[in-house]
Write an enzyme that holds these catalytic residues in place. Structure first.
Site, PDB file in Angstrom:
ATOM      1  N   ASP A  13      39.465  47.362  39.067  1.00  0.00           N
ATOM      2  CA  ASP A  13      39.296  47.604  40.511  1.00  0.00           C
ATOM      3  C   ASP A  13      37.860  47.906  40.899  1.00  0.00           C
ATOM      4  O   ASP A  13      37.598  48.677  41.821  1.00  0.00           O
ATOM      5  CB  ASP A  13      40.217  48.757  40.982  1.00  0.00           C
ATOM      6  CG  ASP A  13      41.672  48.457  40.693  1.00  0.00           C
ATOM      7  OD1 ASP A  13      42.061  47.280  40.777  1.00  0.00           O
ATOM      8  OD2 ASP A  13      42.417  49.397  40.373  1.00  0.00           O
ATOM      9  N   GLY A  40      44.785  42.759  40.859  1.00  0.00           N
ATOM     10  CA  GLY A  40      44.857  42.644  42.316  1.00  0.00           C
ATOM     11  C   GLY A  40      43.435  42.603  42.816  1.00  0.00           C
ATOM     12  O   GLY A  40      42.722  43.596  42.726  1.00  0.00           O
ATOM     13  N   GLN A 228      41.040  43.075  35.240  1.00  0.00           N
ATOM     14  CA  GLN A 228      40.970  44.433  34.688  1.00  0.00           C
ATOM     15  C   GLN A 228      39.495  44.818  34.461  1.00  0.00           C
ATOM     16  O   GLN A 228      38.637  44.287  35.140  1.00  0.00           O
ATOM     17  CB  GLN A 228      41.778  44.551  33.387  1.00  0.00           C
ATOM     18  CG  GLN A 228      43.295  44.486  33.578  1.00  0.00           C
ATOM     19  CD  GLN A 228      43.842  43.099  33.794  1.00  0.00           C
ATOM     20  OE1 GLN A 228      43.610  42.216  32.985  1.00  0.00           O
ATOM     21  NE2 GLN A 228      44.567  42.888  34.866  1.00  0.00           N
TER      22      GLN A 228
HETATM   23  P1  GDP Z   1      39.105  44.211  41.921  1.00  0.00           P
HETATM   24  O1  GDP Z   1      40.449  44.337  41.281  1.00  0.00           O
HETATM   25  O2  GDP Z   1      37.999  44.531  40.955  1.00  0.00           O
HETATM   26  O3  GDP Z   1      38.879  42.890  42.598  1.00  0.00           O
HETATM   27  O4  GDP Z   1      39.040  45.342  43.052  1.00  0.00           O
HETATM   28  P2  GDP Z   1      40.199  45.714  44.112  1.00  0.00           P
HETATM   29  O5  GDP Z   1      40.302  44.627  45.108  1.00  0.00           O
HETATM   30  O6  GDP Z   1      41.454  46.112  43.410  1.00  0.00           O
HETATM   31  O7  GDP Z   1      39.629  47.054  44.726  1.00  0.00           O
HETATM   32  C1  GDP Z   1      38.393  47.107  45.373  1.00  0.00           C
HETATM   33  C2  GDP Z   1      38.615  47.624  46.807  1.00  0.00           C
HETATM   34  O8  GDP Z   1      37.382  48.034  47.364  1.00  0.00           O
HETATM   35  C3  GDP Z   1      39.136  46.557  47.760  1.00  0.00           C
HETATM   36  O9  GDP Z   1      39.980  47.165  48.703  1.00  0.00           O
HETATM   37  C4  GDP Z   1      37.864  46.035  48.431  1.00  0.00           C
HETATM   38  O10 GDP Z   1      38.110  45.481  49.716  1.00  0.00           O
HETATM   39  C5  GDP Z   1      37.065  47.302  48.543  1.00  0.00           C
HETATM   40  N1  GDP Z   1      35.593  47.152  48.483  1.00  0.00           N
HETATM   41  C6  GDP Z   1      34.850  46.215  47.850  1.00  0.00           C
HETATM   42  N2  GDP Z   1      33.536  46.504  47.930  1.00  0.00           N
HETATM   43  C7  GDP Z   1      33.443  47.646  48.647  1.00  0.00           C
HETATM   44  C8  GDP Z   1      32.351  48.474  49.052  1.00  0.00           C
HETATM   45  O11 GDP Z   1      31.185  48.239  48.752  1.00  0.00           O
HETATM   46  N3  GDP Z   1      32.662  49.595  49.777  1.00  0.00           N
HETATM   47  C9  GDP Z   1      33.926  49.924  50.127  1.00  0.00           C
HETATM   48  N4  GDP Z   1      34.130  51.014  50.842  1.00  0.00           N
HETATM   49  N5  GDP Z   1      34.995  49.185  49.732  1.00  0.00           N
HETATM   50  C10 GDP Z   1      34.745  48.076  48.999  1.00  0.00           C
HETATM   51  P1  IMO Z   2      42.222  44.442  38.372  1.00  0.00           P
HETATM   52  O1  IMO Z   2      42.016  43.030  37.883  1.00  0.00           O
HETATM   53  C1  IMO Z   2      43.200  48.593  37.430  1.00  0.00           C
HETATM   54  C2  IMO Z   2      45.937  49.261  34.067  1.00  0.00           C
HETATM   55  C3  IMO Z   2      47.268  49.882  34.409  1.00  0.00           C
HETATM   56  C4  IMO Z   2      47.545  50.643  33.128  1.00  0.00           C
HETATM   57  C5  IMO Z   2      47.006  49.708  32.050  1.00  0.00           C
HETATM   58  C6  IMO Z   2      48.058  48.805  31.414  1.00  0.00           C
HETATM   59  O2  IMO Z   2      42.757  44.521  39.760  1.00  0.00           O
HETATM   60  O3  IMO Z   2      41.005  45.259  38.145  1.00  0.00           O
HETATM   61  P2  IMO Z   2      49.381  46.648  32.245  1.00  0.00           P
HETATM   62  O4  IMO Z   2      50.283  46.439  33.433  1.00  0.00           O
HETATM   63  O5  IMO Z   2      48.205  45.731  32.238  1.00  0.00           O
HETATM   64  O6  IMO Z   2      50.111  46.646  30.945  1.00  0.00           O
HETATM   65  O7  IMO Z   2      48.825  48.154  32.426  1.00  0.00           O
HETATM   66  O8  IMO Z   2      46.035  48.887  32.699  1.00  0.00           O
HETATM   67  N1  IMO Z   2      45.603  48.020  34.828  1.00  0.00           N
HETATM   68  C7  IMO Z   2      44.730  47.986  35.833  1.00  0.00           C
HETATM   69  N2  IMO Z   2      44.033  48.978  36.435  1.00  0.00           N
HETATM   70  N3  IMO Z   2      43.017  47.308  37.799  1.00  0.00           N
HETATM   71  C8  IMO Z   2      43.676  46.308  37.190  1.00  0.00           C
HETATM   72  O9  IMO Z   2      43.417  45.003  37.440  1.00  0.00           O
HETATM   73  C9  IMO Z   2      44.613  46.623  36.184  1.00  0.00           C
HETATM   74  N4  IMO Z   2      45.454  45.900  35.413  1.00  0.00           N
HETATM   75  C10 IMO Z   2      46.032  46.766  34.577  1.00  0.00           C
HETATM   76  O10 IMO Z   2      47.197  50.738  35.523  1.00  0.00           O
HETATM   77  O11 IMO Z   2      46.771  51.823  33.093  1.00  0.00           O
HETATM   78 MG    MG Z   3      42.222  45.383  41.539  1.00  0.00          MG
END
Ligand code: GDP
Ligand code: IMO
Ligand code: MG
Length: 435
Positions: A13, A40, A228
């Site tokens: 994330d 996600g 991840q």
């Molecule tokens: P990913 O899994 O690495 O693609 O990250 P996620 O989408 O799960 O989580 C990142 C969250 O931070 C999302 O809701 C983005 O819209 C938001 N986001 C991305 N860049 C920034 C930033 O610079 N500032 C803030 N406040 N939110 C951000």
């Molecule tokens: P993105 O791509 C954050 C974490 C789960 C758990 C561990 C194992 O959005 O960054 P799993 O379901 O893979 O067996 O869970 O890994 N986890 C993530 N945490 N972002 C993700 O994906 C994750 N995918 C798995 O929360 O701790």
């Molecule tokens: Mg994510």
């Protein structure tokens, strides 16, 4: 040819989706090569927000081909829902999606097993998975005898395979009796559901290995989208509190089928603080009002599961390790705006462990759980930076913070993100040139 990869340097994330989307403008193909619907990734463009789980984030760019390669575990039901969601938002997929026939398929029994383990492991032992069946599906893949690849859905013998697997699973999962719905092991239901799903996906399924090799050899620009984060890597992360694939930079070749010679640049993505969702050690975690403040300002709730993310200070010991592990050539530092209201900000620069000061990230989760972070404190900037477009417009304290992180982890800053929108991005190096 230029092959560039985007790798999370923490526990997921890190805003990889945002960066991949920005980089698609200099890419012909985007590849998702490991993980599955546990990911996600979010992209925000004005009032439109897109969330993808299996689909590469390149799907939003009409000029980009999107490949899901052999290292991914794929849930056909979730994938179709995702395709429908982005289509309803105006994205035309057409023939821009290619799914490897070698990718392994997630079945209802994988999700049931994931849930059963989650209900069995208590307290600090609980991995806290996303309950998407990821671990059980990869376990079957490695075991080989009870696994089904995407291409198998279209071959003779699929029905017999499902019958045989359901029989075996009944005895293998007998210990979990009562912990999940026995109907999930009904072969007839699975055969009929998955036959419908397979038909809907058929036009996308093919051999991605030769496609990618040809593309690389003919000079196509390929972008590898990690899912991840490096600390969740099965072999090199905080085992057993990890995911079941190689989510650091070392997994790109095995998951995609392209050798390392085609990867020229690795962009590491990190938040300028830390988050973790699920169980496992987290030395810089803030279980106090400052942690709550970061969660609120960063909207730190899981994109896939909605769970509140654990929040803490930036851990330079951890990120220096993953920067080296993933072979990072440049850093994208995200979410700087989230820290804007804080008076002081801390960075963990070393750990105290068993009476010693250490700067190398421990290789064992129990040791990591014992490690006490040593912090350096920097003054905050207490200015809204969400509209800043140029690096020299950042408050000096924000710049000092970013530069200190770069120095501690040993990688140059390429990008600073100051908000979720595509436009809230500051290009520092040449990475986004031409955007
Ligand atoms: P990913 O899994 O690495 O693609 O990250 P996620 O989408 O799960 O989580 C990142 C969250 O931070 C999302 O809701 C983005 O819209 C938001 N986001 C991305 N860049 C920034 C930033 O610079 N500032 C803030 N406040 N939110 C951000
Ligand atoms: P993105 O791509 C954050 C974490 C789960 C758990 C561990 C194992 O959005 O960054 P799993 O379901 O893979 O067996 O869970 O890994 N986890 C993530 N945490 N972002 C993700 O994906 C994750 N995918 C798995 O929360 O701790
Ligand atoms: Mg994510």
């Amino acid at each position: 040819m230029s092959g560039i990869s985007v790798i999370g340097l923490q526990w997921g994330d890190e805003a990889k989706g945002k960066l991949v989307d920005l980089l698609t403008r200099r890419s012909d193909i985007v590849v998702r090569y490991q993980g599955g619907a546990n990911a996600g990734h979010t992209i925000v463009d004005g009032d439109q927000k897109y969330v993808v789980h299996h689909l590469p984030s390149g799907i939003l760019n009409p000029d980009v081909i999107n490949v899901v390669s052999p290292g991914v575990v794929l849930n056909p039901q979730t994938l179709i829902e995702e395709i429908e969601a982005v289509t309803s938002q105006g994205i035309v997929i057409g023939q821009r999606l290619l799914l490897s026939e070698r990718a392994h398929v997630v079945f209802p029994w994988h999700i049931a097993e994931d849930n059963a383990w989650n209900n069995t492991l208590k307290g600090k032992k609980n991995i806290g998975t996303t309950l998407r069946g990821i671990g059980p599906c990869y376990r079957d893949k490695v075991g080989r005898t009870t696994a089904i690849q995407l291409g198998d859905l279209y071959r003779e013998g699929f029905k017999e395979k499902v019958h045989a697997i359901c029989e075996l699973k009944k005895s293998m999962l007998a210990g979990f009796a009562g912990k999940f719905d026995a109907d999930l092991l009904n072969p007839e239901t699975t055969i009929s559901d998955y036959s419908v799903l397979a038909e809907r996906l058929q036009s996308y399924v093919g051999d991605t290995n030769h496609y990618l090799l040809d593309a690389a050899e003919t000079g196509k620009r390929i972008l590898f989208e990690g899912a991840q984060g490096s600390l969740l890597d099965l072999d090199h992360g905080t085992y057993p509190f990890v995911t079941s694939s190689n989510s650091s930079g070392v997994g790109i070749s095995s998951g995609s089928g392209l050798p390392g010679k085609w990867i020229d640049e690795v962009i590491g993505v990190a938040k300028c603080y830390s988050t973790r969702v699920g169980g496992g050690p987290f030395p810089t975690e803030l279980e106090n009002p400052t942690g709550d403040h970061i969660r609120k300002m960063g909207n730190e709730f899981g994109t896939t599961t909605g769970r509140p993310r654990r929040c803490g200070w930036f851990d330079a010991v951890a990120v220096r390790y993953t920067t080296r592990l993933s072979g990072v050539s440049g850093l994208a530092l995200m979410m700087l705006d989230v820290l804007s209201e804080l008076e002081e900000i801390k960075i963990c620069t070393s750990y105290q462990l068993k009476g010693q000061t250490i700067v190398d990230f421990p290789g064992n989760a129990d040791d990591l759980a014992e490690a006490v972070p040593v912090f350096e404190t920097l003054p905050g900037w207490q200015t809204d930076i969400t509209g800043v477009q140029e690096v020299d417009q950042l408050p000096q304290n924000a710049l000092n913070y970013v530069e200190r992180i770069s120095q501690l982890i040993g990688a140059p800053i390429e990008v600073i993100s100051v908000g979720p929108d595509r436009k809230q991005t500051i290009a520092v190096g040449n990475l986004l040139a031409g955007n």
